[in-house]
Design an enzyme around this catalytic site. Structure first.
Site, PDB file in Angstrom:
ATOM      1  N   TYR A  64      36.137  -9.241 -27.151  1.00 41.30           N
ATOM      2  CA  TYR A  64      37.477  -9.813 -27.089  1.00 41.30           C
ATOM      3  C   TYR A  64      38.041 -10.117 -28.464  1.00 41.30           C
ATOM      4  CZ  TYR A  64      37.572 -10.304 -22.049  1.00 41.30           C
ATOM      5  OH  TYR A  64      37.613 -10.053 -20.708  1.00 41.30           O
ATOM      6  N   GLU A  71       6.352 -13.138 -16.739  1.00 40.09           N
ATOM      7  CA  GLU A  71       7.554 -12.383 -16.377  1.00 40.09           C
ATOM      8  C   GLU A  71       8.578 -13.190 -15.582  1.00 40.09           C
ATOM      9  OE1 GLU A  71       6.704  -8.719 -14.269  1.00 40.09           O
ATOM     10  OE2 GLU A  71       8.763  -8.487 -13.626  1.00 40.09           O
ATOM     11  N   ASP A  90       4.217  -8.580 -13.171  1.00 37.80           N
ATOM     12  CA  ASP A  90       3.981  -7.991 -11.857  1.00 37.80           C
ATOM     13  C   ASP A  90       3.126  -6.739 -11.999  1.00 37.80           C
ATOM     14  OD1 ASP A  90       5.391  -9.843 -10.434  1.00 37.80           O
ATOM     15  OD2 ASP A  90       7.230  -8.654 -10.321  1.00 37.80           O
TER      16      ASP A  90
END
Lengths: 365, 504, 365, 504
Positions: free
Chosen positions: C106, C199, C251
């Site tokens: 912006y 994680e 995971d």
């Protein structure tokens, strides 16, 4: 400032949940022991039973009830899962542990009551909320999303191992995560006059850098999009216990406006809970009319945006004249903007020029 | 490939003579065709045990196009009576080989013709003519050579025989394909569908061309007799007079004196006159429950099947009736819904999704109301018998959605589904009691354990008696449980849906 | 423990960036003033120029260079945008302000160098990183995503208004956000022996509740999925400056494994940067072989998972025998699991049983 | 609706006589048709200024199906020579009204016939016959009544006239629709396409039926003369003898003595004999550059257009040629690519996406290579002229993808695209210099400002001279800049893409 002993403080809530869990166990035990199939009855969450309460200024559940009975072959599995959830939550509360929604899903497997999917387990957690008349956070089940808080407020923890410890929430300028510890902490001391809830982390950091907390004596909350319920609960507590007015600053689009509305009046999905709303919260902006007034860079509304605006116009929560007018302005100018759009006038413009104008709204309140 | 046209002629011939049909079909690659690529020349032979064709009629019947426009109405398979000749003409155009017709009416001598069609003159050219010993067999055999792409047509030809066997369980069909594979569909019943009666055309169905031809051949001398005697279906003296007054035609005028304009006026009035009697359905020939059931059991070996025959009805003056067979499970059907369509006992093989039957079955029937899951192994057989099938196009492979026909199909399918639904519900009930007890047996001990801990008790509640009581009750109450459980054939899943809906 | 004055500390980095920015300005100024079209040359980021460096154990850019010249009509707009970015960053650094990627997009509008979209502006920020040989965080441009840290570590801030203030990172049991303030803070004092990167937020909270930080003397970092670069930078600093071994827990699927790998060896997208990797980091789990060993609840691998596994097998960073073996095990058992899957053995199982076994790996390191 | 068949007959008649065609078409609702709903009866009238038809021939030409099988080859519009009669037959079947034919060959008297077709006998029935004063005008007018749905057909009929005008800019066409709206397409050139010569059929194209008819009508007494004289295209004595040896047929045998088997052997050999001369293309009639350009300018008023005429070629023994028109911009075309297909000057209106031209244009041409954006307002006109158009189906609305035809279309479209590309590039060059200077003018001051601040200088660098130098250089170097910039017709966007690719 002294800690006010209102009914929303941590201990009172814990007692209530423990009692509700144990009486649920009693009911089922007595039924079985008398050779009856056990059953429970609680408020229906069907769409037809969600009504808007003008006095409370939020959605609530109506008078319709559903009965879940173990004798019905269709209900016995979810009934057993519900009871396991109560059993599991009871252990969490007693051991001062917390669990995520995901952990609940996996933990069920140890007890042969596995859920088909995460959605099913989330659904039953909501049932337990209705049954116990308590938010899941009160029986120590949390979602993963976190938002953050920053400002001149000292809290005293109640979580295991931190009992009695205090922390000044302005001591880490990246912000403190709002998790189980903060949600259950008591408020000890503050010199803040207002609370500003902000939709996005970028502006939250900007506000800290520009010392909004000192210049306007504000506690800053990063809602990280649509705020998780623990954050809405915290905002209500800041208002109820510390008597601070809550201002809300979001993107100028139907989704941003609805973040402000959910903080004020709650969501239909949590119609069964009471202490998540702050009806006196004030939507500071960014309004549709601000896009015009401040000549903000904007994007055209998408079809989904427009559809959403018409949905909101039909929503009883938006009947207020000012809100309705802003929805109409969106539809008229067919544009939307983000909070960051003020950066086109320089990074500090939003804090130096826009915010003071908007904070008049909080004072007049 | 012409197979259908010739087989249908053979079946019609045998049936009309009341003979149980034996039809033999063979396609072999023509030795004169040197290449191995498709399309190539094939020799197609179709032999039947029908009554044979009068040798004097053979050249006209097989060597001239447009022969024999019928002005009586009878349900028959043939495609405008043109089908067989068109196949012969097609063979000649593509390969220039003569067609060979062998036929015997008495079983003693048989007549052999080799013929070409002179296309510009539309008349037969007889190339060879012989008489042989028929060795006791009547019937007709057609041998023709035509160009075709067997590889591409093989699937449709096989479908054609399978489906023909489904509604023709009283026929022996043998098909030998170019690779030498033999498919036989054996006769499983001696019952034959009743020979449909010939009837005069109903006045509603007459157009200008038809009326002009009638006028040309009639020997009636005035219009009342012309209308009332031997040209129209169910028109007597009274109705004829009333009609002529309605149409503004002098009773006494001779048919051949009618002007062109008067003829058009009569045809117009035929459509609008309200007092004609409805058509008589004796000219229709349904497959019949026994023949269709036999065909279904022979070809599909199902777990359940039922046949619904609707009473005759009519649309725009043409009589029709609808038969529906519904087949479930067994060794042949695969999961999903299959549709077999027949019109006047001909299988329709193309353009299924535009057919009225397809639309009724897939868009107008709510299968869930009958608790039949989408993936259930189901076949629906629809047969429409009529003196005029309302095909949508000249290609004739799908039937238009006349409201009268649509309603009859819908009624028949619904009735057959109700029967299937009762069958499925009975089947489900015994399994349901066992399943129910297994579920209680799994969850009640868990409830006991959790509530003991929650309530902070020392001993578990006495839930075992509850389990025993329930088993006795369930077994006694079986019929009732059946009715309720029968609705939910796939148990657990539907239970969960209901739960979520109840509690959302 | 005293703060080690290594070259990765905050001040040294700030000096380097300021000098690079000013010398870029000089170069362009001199070109223009001499009547030449200005141009800059820097390393190419094309896929062909990304190579794996076995010594550094990370991807780096090769020797190919690209030239961007204002005289080329095709390049003058991005060239001007690049220079504006430099000008804008220079102001940020001097005024001790930060900006998000969105703010940059912006802010460009105020200077008539607006970007077509966010992707274009992000692309040029990466160009500037290559040109200055510094990560964007060093010229104060941050993404919105945040991860969190918790543990016995005291830091001293360098951000404006907090210069010299310290904070104990174990003082808020929900975790401290990792933002500009923490990334630029100096490490003052710790008694931790190890760092564990996790994680997901759920397990991070579980570890705090189970007092992993005390029981195993660990600093805990929530990477919140694939960690933002500021978090990877912080992990590297914890290793370099405090000499702590880094363990990584994700995971059990190809995506989790790759989180561990990116922390160790970086990503191809950041091949132009050096100080984001921790090559000595250790992947603690959850391994494919753990799914078998611990009989974890699992889901079947999807087609996308399998495609990803084959991609990883072809990746030079996975040549190591142990890593390669785990990829093969995934493909053999065709299953994946989440960290939360251990909850089937009770909520504290992962901390009481699984973690001690895995931490042996860090000790042997 | 039969409009096309009759209009095409009229155009063919006038052109073959070398007369610039005036064709007048009118459709009105037939007063005798009482209802207001579609389909209803319409009267269709088609009048031309052609040479007229010999009154003795009228009954056979308009009142008999299959009349006049041609055994010479000439490119003509007609659909197997059947089109007009089929329209008449259709009208009679649907409304039973006679067709009215009015024709004059000398401009003095004109003959009026009202006829019906006797369908079973395939012969004309003359209802009325008259002679009137022709008032100096030759030509033929057909009036017939048929059932149709004008509302549904209106769009296609309008398309038909518009597209016919595109390739028939030498004709006056007038169409009056049932609502009374008049569309006129005025003659814009006096040029006419050359009358295609009649030619004998090429031996490659002969099938068994055709050969047998030739044998029947020939007066040649031996096979050499039969082959070499007046039946085959470009076959002389030498080739005839060589061929007969090849086919194993005695030179001296009389044609009428050939056995059926020998005839098949000859047809087979005709296909395989390698030494026939290629067909002569004088029997083809292209639209021609002038007529097509005139049509394009008149109907589409484009910014740019070009016509490419390919030399004649052949497929399977049939000569053909391809013409392509490419049209860009202007007042009529809308953004996007449009395709107008013609075969023997007939517009093809249906099944566009299956046509070889559609496939070439949309799948085989890489439009980006010619820098023509997808949304550019473009029309492609393809015309295939041949003695035999390889339609894929009997419906005849799309052309099969024979490799020879495909290659010609591809070449023609590519050539026309190269021409468009040059035009667009010239157009772009002037705009490009201006754009370039605007860009420098915008960004150099910004670069000055940012670098001043970054370097911490007090005064801005002297960049203005640079801007001035560049403007001079760019204007001088225009041709070169043109060539480079012309490739990027949409400036900024493509510039950005290149940038991202360079630096990613």
């Amino acid at each position: 400032m002294n800690k006010p002993r209102s009914k929303t403080t941590a201990e009172a809530r814990k007692d209530k949940v423990e009692k509700a869990l144990s009486s649920l166990g009693d009911k089922v035990y007595q039924d079985l022991d008398s050779g009856r199939f056990p059953s429970v009855t609680f408020a229906s969450r069907s769409v037809r039973n969600i009504v808007y309460d003008r006095k409370l200024e939020q959605f609530i559940l109506g008078s319709a009830q559903v009965k879940r009975a173990a004798g019905n072959i269709k209900h016995i599995r979810p009934f057993t899962q519900l009871l396991w959830l109560a059993y599991f939550s009871n252990k969490l509360v007693h051991e001062k542990r917390t669990s995520t929604l995901r952990d609940v899903y996996y933990s069920a497997q140890a007890f042969d009551v596995e859920f088909m999917d995460q959605a099913e387990s989330d659904e039953l957690i909501t049932d337990l909320e209705v049954l116990l008349e308590s938010a899941r956070e009160e029986f120590n089940v949390f979602p993963e999303e976190r938002s953050a808080i920053f400002g001149n407020l000292t809290v005293e923890y109640t979580v295991r191992g931190y009992e009695g410890k205090t922390l000044d929430l302005s001591s880490h300028p990246d912000g403190m995560m709002i998790g189980p510890a903060l949600t259950t902490a008591e408020f000890k001391d503050t010199d803040a006059d207002i609370v500003i809830a902000i939709e996005k982390g970028g502006l939250f950091t900007r506000f800290i850098e520009e010392k909004v907390h000192e210049r306007y004596k504000a506690i800053l909350v990063n809602t990280a999009g649509q705020p998780p319920r623990s954050t809405r609960f915290l905002l209500r507590r800041l208002h109820e216990e510390l008597k601070l007015p809550i201002g809300i600053l979001c993107d100028a689009d139907p989704w941003g406006a609805h973040i402000a509305m959910v903080i004020k009046s709650g969501s239909a999905g949590a119609a069964h809970l009471r202490d998540l709303t702050t009806p006196s919260g004030v939507w500071l902006g960014v309004w549709a009319s601000d896009i015009v007034k401040y000549k903000l860079p904007s994007d055209p509304l998408t079809e989904i945006d427009i559809k959403r605006l018409y949905e909101l116009k039909a929503d009883p929560r938006y009947k207020d004249k000012m809100w309705h007018g802003e929805l109409d302005t969106f539809l008229k100018i067919k544009k939307k903007s983000e909070q960051e759009a003020f950066s086109r006038y320089g990074l500090s413009y939003i804090v130096d020029k826009y915010l003071p104008e908007k904070l008049q709204l909080l004072k007049s309140y | 490939m012409g197979v259908r046209e010739l087989v249908e002629n053979s079946l019609d011939a045998a049936e009309l003579a009341g003979i149980l049909p034996d039809v033999y079909v063979r396609i072999v690659a023509n030795e004169a065709s040197p290449e191995n690529t498709e399309p190539r020349a094939y020799r197609l032979s179709v032999a039947d045990n029908g009554p044979g064709v009068d040798p004097h009629q053979v050249p006209r019947a097989f060597g001239k196009v447009f022969y024999g426009s019928k002005y009586v109405l009878r349900q028959s398979r043939g495609m405008f009576g043109l089908g067989g000749t068109m196949a012969i003409l097609y063979g000649q155009i593509t390969t220039n080989k003569p067609v060979k017709i062998t036929t015997s009416t008495d079983g003693k001598s048989r007549h052999v013709f080799e013929m070409l069609i002179d296309i510009s003159e539309n008349k037969p050219i007889i190339v060879r003519k012989d008489v042989e010993d028929a060795m006791g067999k009547t019937g007709t055999r057609v041998d023709l050579v035509m160009e075709g792409d067997f590889t591409r047509s093989a699937q449709k030809i096989n479908d054609y025989f399978k489906q023909t066997a489904l509604v023709g369980s009283y026929a022996n069909l043998t098909f030998v394909d170019p690779i030498g594979r033999i498919s036989t569909y054996e006769r499983a019943t001696e019952a034959m569908p009743p020979t449909p009666k010939e009837t005069l055309p109903h006045p509603y169905g007459i157009d200008v061309e038809a009326l002009k031809r009638m006028i040309k051949i009639t020997d009636e001398k005035n219009m009342v007799n012309f209308m009332a005697n031997k040209h129209f279906h169910r028109v007597g003296d009274t109705i004829a007079k009333k009609f002529l007054t309605f149409a503004g035609i002098d009773w006494r005028v001779a048919p051949e004196k009618l002007t062109n304009e008067q003829i058009v006026r009569i045809v117009d009035a035929l459509q609008r006159f309200p007092d004609f009697l409805p058509p008589d359905a004796s000219c229709l020939s349904p497959v019949g429950e026994q023949i269709l059931q036999t065909g279904i059991i022979k070809e599909l070996a199902p777990e359940f099947s039922t046949v619904v025959l609707r009473p005759p009805s009519s649309y725009s003056g043409f009589p029709f009736l609808v038969e529906v067979g519904l087949v479930y499970g067994g060794k042949v059907l695969e999961p999903g819904r299959k549709l077999f369509r027949f019109a006047n006992r001909i299988p329709l093989l193309y353009d299924e999704s535009s057919d009225v039957s397809f639309q009724v079955i897939n868009e107008q029937i709510d299968w869930r109301r009958y608790h039949v899951p989408d993936e259930a192994p189901i076949a629906v057989i629809t047969h429409i018998a009529s003196t005029k099938i309302p095909y949508k196009t000249v290609g004739k492979e799908y039937i238009a959605d006349r409201p009268e026909i649509e309603a009859e199909i819908k009624n028949a399918v619904r009735e057959s589904l109700r029967r299937l639904s009762v069958f499925l519900s009975k089947k489900g009930s015994m399994e349901a009691v066992q399943r129910k007890m297994n579920i209680y047996g799994k969850y009640l001990p868990l409830l006991a354990k959790f509530s003991t801990e929650l309530a902070g008790k020392k001993r578990e509640p006495r839930y075992k008696q509850l389990l025993k009581d329930e088993e006795e009750a369930a077994t006694e109450a079986q019929p009732e449980v059946t009715a309720e459980e029968g609705e939910k054939t796939d148990g657990e899943k539907i239970i969960e849906q209901t739960t979520i809906e109840d509690y959302r």
